[in-house]
Design an enzyme around this catalytic site. Structure first.
Site, mmCIF file in Angstrom:
data_model
loop_
_atom_site.group_PDB
_atom_site.id
_atom_site.type_symbol
_atom_site.label_atom_id
_atom_site.label_comp_id
_atom_site.label_asym_id
_atom_site.label_seq_id
_atom_site.Cartn_x
_atom_site.Cartn_y
_atom_site.Cartn_z
ATOM 1 N N TYR A 159 0.835 -1.199 0.000
ATOM 2 C CA TYR A 159 0.000 0.000 0.000
ATOM 3 C C TYR A 159 0.872 1.253 0.000
ATOM 4 C CZ TYR A 159 -4.190 2.776 0.839
ATOM 5 O OH TYR A 159 -5.220 3.676 0.706
ATOM 6 N N VAL A 179 -16.512 -0.074 -2.835
ATOM 7 C CA VAL A 179 -16.686 1.239 -3.444
ATOM 8 C C VAL A 179 -17.701 1.170 -4.570
ATOM 9 C CG1 VAL A 179 -15.557 3.055 -4.800
ATOM 10 C CG2 VAL A 179 -14.393 2.085 -2.823
ATOM 11 N N GLY A 188 -7.436 2.227 -7.965
ATOM 12 C CA GLY A 188 -7.004 0.932 -7.448
ATOM 13 C C GLY A 188 -6.318 0.087 -8.502
ATOM 14 N N TRP A 206 -6.855 9.247 -4.577
ATOM 15 C CA TRP A 206 -6.536 8.572 -3.323
ATOM 16 C C TRP A 206 -7.180 9.376 -2.209
ATOM 17 C CZ3 TRP A 206 -1.084 8.272 -0.650
ATOM 18 C CH2 TRP A 206 -1.121 7.303 0.353
#
Length: 330
Positions: free
Chosen positions: A53, A154, A239, A264
């Protein structure tokens, strides 16, 4: 108390995290002890465990970035939410735990009549979906929006929010078994990804323009969704579920003038004013509390089952979010 702790990162996320027991801390002045009611496992949490990440906490660390809980007690000489009040836990303090200690100024009271499990998922995915719809293209009622990974957390929120705003959605998934679940959330069109995606999108929309595309997959899927845009359209990536860098052909960028941007949520938080943040979360809280905005829940696990929970969250073909729901029977 029980906490999901990790001291290293590795390619198999469930192997690096474990449940540990430690004394429940006492809140000091300005703090509150909160019993965690529910905390989700997001893709970003799994990527944090593998080290992939964009923002990684120092080790050792407690897993979990968002969640809700009930105030147990405040520290001495501290005014804060009353005992038993449901609160939103501040982001990033390790919510995969039976209890957390938090700054009372950062605890946001929540409606007690609302479902805490739904509110636990409020901090990351709903604002991401909302901002993807509002920050890049000035959409009007009746406009088309296309997204892939539509069966993700999402993606589900985006379908519902778009419907509430009067936008129409084309939703791309990677397997046939995911189609019905996305339709059930109010999707206008659901398609399985493939090389002829742009042709099927044109048929579904009757040739009407699609000005916004939202990509969470990366790889060749980015170019396929870009090809569905109208000339001058905007593609936003947030993503990389495929594990591959985004691919966009010169034909789309040069000849069709497609703009590619990234999003982001952490960066938005850095730039957004407190009033802007309050507005977004106020709207989302109301929608979730009244049941107008919901996410599917695939499974629930206690903190003691954190290895199984992370493995389930990291696996494919889930239908909904995995939650850590701590027991408080001690």
């Amino acid at each position: 108390m029980r906490q999901a702790r990790y001291e290293k990162r590795g390619p198999v996320p469930q192997e690096v995290i474990e449940c540990v027991e430690s004394p429940t801390p006492e809140p000091t002045t300005g703090q509150a002890l909160v019993a965690v009611e529910a905390a989700p496992i997001n893709p970003s949490d799994v990527l944090t465990l593998t080290g992939d990440y964009g923002m990684l906490p120092s080790l050792p660390a407690i897993g979990g970035n968002e969640g809700v809980g009930r105030v147990v007690r405040c520290g001495p000489e501290t005014e804060g939410p009353e005992e038993g009040q449901l609160v939103l836990i501040p982001v990033g303090i390790g919510t995969w735990s039976s209890h957390v200690v938090a700054d009372v100024r950062k605890l946001i009271p929540l409606p007690d009549q609302a479902d805490p499990k739904q509110l636990a998922m409020m901090t990351i995915n709903p604002p991401t979906a909302s901002l993807l719809l509002s920050e890049f293209v000035d959409l009007k009622e009746g406009d088309w929006v296309i997204q892939n990974a539509a069966n993700s957390g999402v993606g589900g929120y985006l379908v519902q929010l778009a419907r509430l705003k009067g936008y129409r959605t084309i939703n791309v998934v990677r397997r046939e078994s995911a189609v019905e679940g996305v339709k059930a959330q109010g999707a206008d069109v659901v398609l399985v990804d493939g090389d002829d995606l742009h042709k099927r999108v044109r048929e579904a929309t009757g040739g009407e323009p699609v000005r916004l595309a939202i990509d969470a997959v990366g790889g060749a899927a980015t170019d396929r969704i870009a090809s569905c845009l109208a000339e001058g359209g905007t593609l936003v990536n947030y993503g990389m579920m495929s594990g591959e860098p985004c691919q966009v052909s010169p034909a789309n960028i040069v000849f069709r003038d497609v703009t590619v941007k990234g999003f982001w949520l952490a960066k938005w938080f850095e730039r957004a004013s407190p009033d802007a943040q309050k507005t977004v979360f106020g709207q989302l809280t109301k929608l979730i509390a009244t049941g107008q905005l919901q996410a599917r829940i695939a499974a629930e696990y206690d903190v003691s089952q954190i290895k199984e929970a992370v493995a389930a969250a990291a696996a494919g073909e889930r239908d909904g979010k995995v939650l850590v729901v701590p027991s408080h029977d001690e």
